[in-house]
Design an enzyme around this catalytic site. Structure first.
Site, PDB file in Angstrom:
ATOM      1  N   PRO A 141      42.869  36.264  30.182  1.00 27.32           N
ATOM      2  CA  PRO A 141      43.622  36.508  28.956  1.00 27.32           C
ATOM      3  C   PRO A 141      43.344  37.884  28.355  1.00 27.32           C
ATOM      4  O   PRO A 141      42.202  38.209  28.026  1.00 27.32           O
ATOM      5  CB  PRO A 141      43.167  35.391  28.013  1.00 27.32           C
ATOM      6  N   GLU A 142      44.381  38.673  28.258  1.00 25.75           N
ATOM      7  CA  GLU A 142      44.342  39.935  27.514  1.00 25.75           C
ATOM      8  C   GLU A 142      45.348  39.780  26.374  1.00 25.75           C
ATOM      9  O   GLU A 142      45.818  38.677  26.128  1.00 25.75           O
ATOM     10  CB  GLU A 142      44.735  41.112  28.428  1.00 25.75           C
ATOM     11  N   LYS A 187      41.896  40.606  21.393  1.00 29.32           N
ATOM     12  CA  LYS A 187      41.954  39.381  22.206  1.00 29.32           C
ATOM     13  C   LYS A 187      41.395  38.185  21.452  1.00 29.32           C
ATOM     14  O   LYS A 187      41.114  37.145  22.050  1.00 29.32           O
ATOM     15  CB  LYS A 187      41.167  39.572  23.501  1.00 29.32           C
ATOM     16  N   HIS A 209      35.366  20.255  31.636  1.00 33.77           N
ATOM     17  CA  HIS A 209      35.156  21.491  30.890  1.00 33.77           C
ATOM     18  C   HIS A 209      35.900  21.525  29.560  1.00 33.77           C
ATOM     19  O   HIS A 209      36.115  22.596  29.007  1.00 33.77           O
ATOM     20  CB  HIS A 209      35.538  22.691  31.759  1.00 33.77           C
ATOM     21  N   ARG A 248      34.149  28.409  32.764  1.00 34.79           N
ATOM     22  CA  ARG A 248      32.961  29.275  32.887  1.00 34.79           C
ATOM     23  C   ARG A 248      32.116  29.353  31.624  1.00 34.79           C
ATOM     24  O   ARG A 248      31.108  30.027  31.590  1.00 34.79           O
ATOM     25  CB  ARG A 248      33.379  30.673  33.330  1.00 34.79           C
ATOM     26  N   ARG A 298      34.087  48.775  36.838  1.00 39.69           N
ATOM     27  CA  ARG A 298      35.154  47.768  36.906  1.00 39.69           C
ATOM     28  C   ARG A 298      36.129  48.194  37.993  1.00 39.69           C
ATOM     29  O   ARG A 298      36.323  49.387  38.223  1.00 39.69           O
ATOM     30  CB  ARG A 298      35.895  47.679  35.576  1.00 39.69           C
TER      31      ARG A 298
END
Length: 282
Positions: free
Chosen positions: A2-3, A63, A97, A121, A271
């Site tokens: 997600p951005e 974000k 989760h 995560r 990155r």
DNA sequence: TGATGTGTTCTGCT
DNA sequence: AAGCAGAACACATC
């Protein structure tokens, strides 16, 4: 991942589903780091604070998702890489989760749905603060300008104010908010700017192109409900569709749409960066 | 089994 | 001071 466009899609999804509803019950199944309660609540529990609160509106900053509740309380969430909000039937089986589950008062609503914060995560966060203090918290207060709001003049000024590689700068949330790896690579590619070019060495003309391109890309991605290259889903479980328009990101080894040279993938600023070495020169 | 990737924060270096 | 690298976080995936 997600951005800005994915987070904006989630925010719009939350507006359509849960604004106006009153929380009747909260269950959590999360490590302590995932759920944070501000100190001004003096040790009260996450669920006890939320119980009975009405969701008034939902906004986005970079974000970050800000869910404004009655009594001037804000539920601040960051999805990090795999966090999701899902609005599902109470009958749908609880997932391993699902870190927090919100039930709502029935009232006039007969849906029987609940909101779940799910994160495989477990990097995502839910934090509770008083609305007056939330903007001063680390993670929100140092955010740079919103890319869909910054003017071209401000944009040029921002880039000339520092000398650093453009790709890491775009990813730096304190430089400009909301851009991540996908949209950084896409906007640099369309603007034909090498990811290692220094911010203050980019011509005015290229900066204007970059400014225009990323606004255009972010807007188009929002209209496509985001990009789902990995696991991203919106509030109703729907994937985004912007991945079909990607020109650089996730196209390593494939031909550049301008010159047919292979797109390369290289670590820049620790990155991975995807770019065309022929079109994007240093 | 171990490397990789993902966003952010933190630490330590230059 | 500013920017950079690397680690840490947690987990699925390959």
């Amino acid at each position: 991942m997600p951005e800005l466009p994915e987070v904006e899609t989630v925010v719009r999804g939350l507006r359509k589903t849960v604004v106006g509803l009153t929380i009747s019950k909260v269950r959590t199944n999360a490590p302590a780091a995932s759920i944070v309660v501000g100190e001004s609540f003096k040790g009260r529990s996450f669920s006890s604070i939320l119980n009975g609160k009405t969701i008034q509106d939902v906004t986005r900053r970079g974000k970050n998702i800000l869910i404004n509740l009655s009594d001037n309380i804000t539920l601040w969430s960051h999805l990090k890489m795999t966090g999701r909000f899902l609005y599902v039937s109470q009958k749908s089986p609880v997932q391993k989760h699902d870190l927090a589950i919100f039930d709502f008062n029935d009232g006039s609503i007969k849906s029987g749905n609940q909101l779940r914060f799910n994160d495989t995560r477990r990097f995502g966060r839910l934090r509770l603060y008083r609305s007056c203090e939330v903007n001063n918290q680390k993670g929100l207060k140092e955010l740079g300008p919103e890319p869909l709001e910054i003017s071209s003049a401000e944009f040029i000024k921002l880039f000339s104010s520092t000398s650093r590689m453009v790709k890491p700068a775009l990813l730096d949330q304190s430089f400009i908010a909301g851009i991540g790896n996908i949209y950084a690579d896409e906007s640099l590619f369309l603007s034909k700017i090498h990811p290692q070019k220094l911010t203050n060495k980019i011509s005015r003309k290229k900066l204007l192109q970059l400014h225009r391109h990323f606004k255009r890309i972010l807007t188009k991605a929002i209209n496509n409900m985001g990009t789902s290259v990995d696991s991203y889903q919106g509030v109703n479980g729907q994937p985004g569709s912007f991945q079909k328009y990607l020109k650089a990101y996730d196209r390593e080894g494939k031909p550049c749409i301008f010159c047919a040279h292979k797109i390369v993938r290289e670590k820049i600023g620790s990155r991975s960066a995807h770019y065309c070495p022929r079109c994007q020169r240093l």
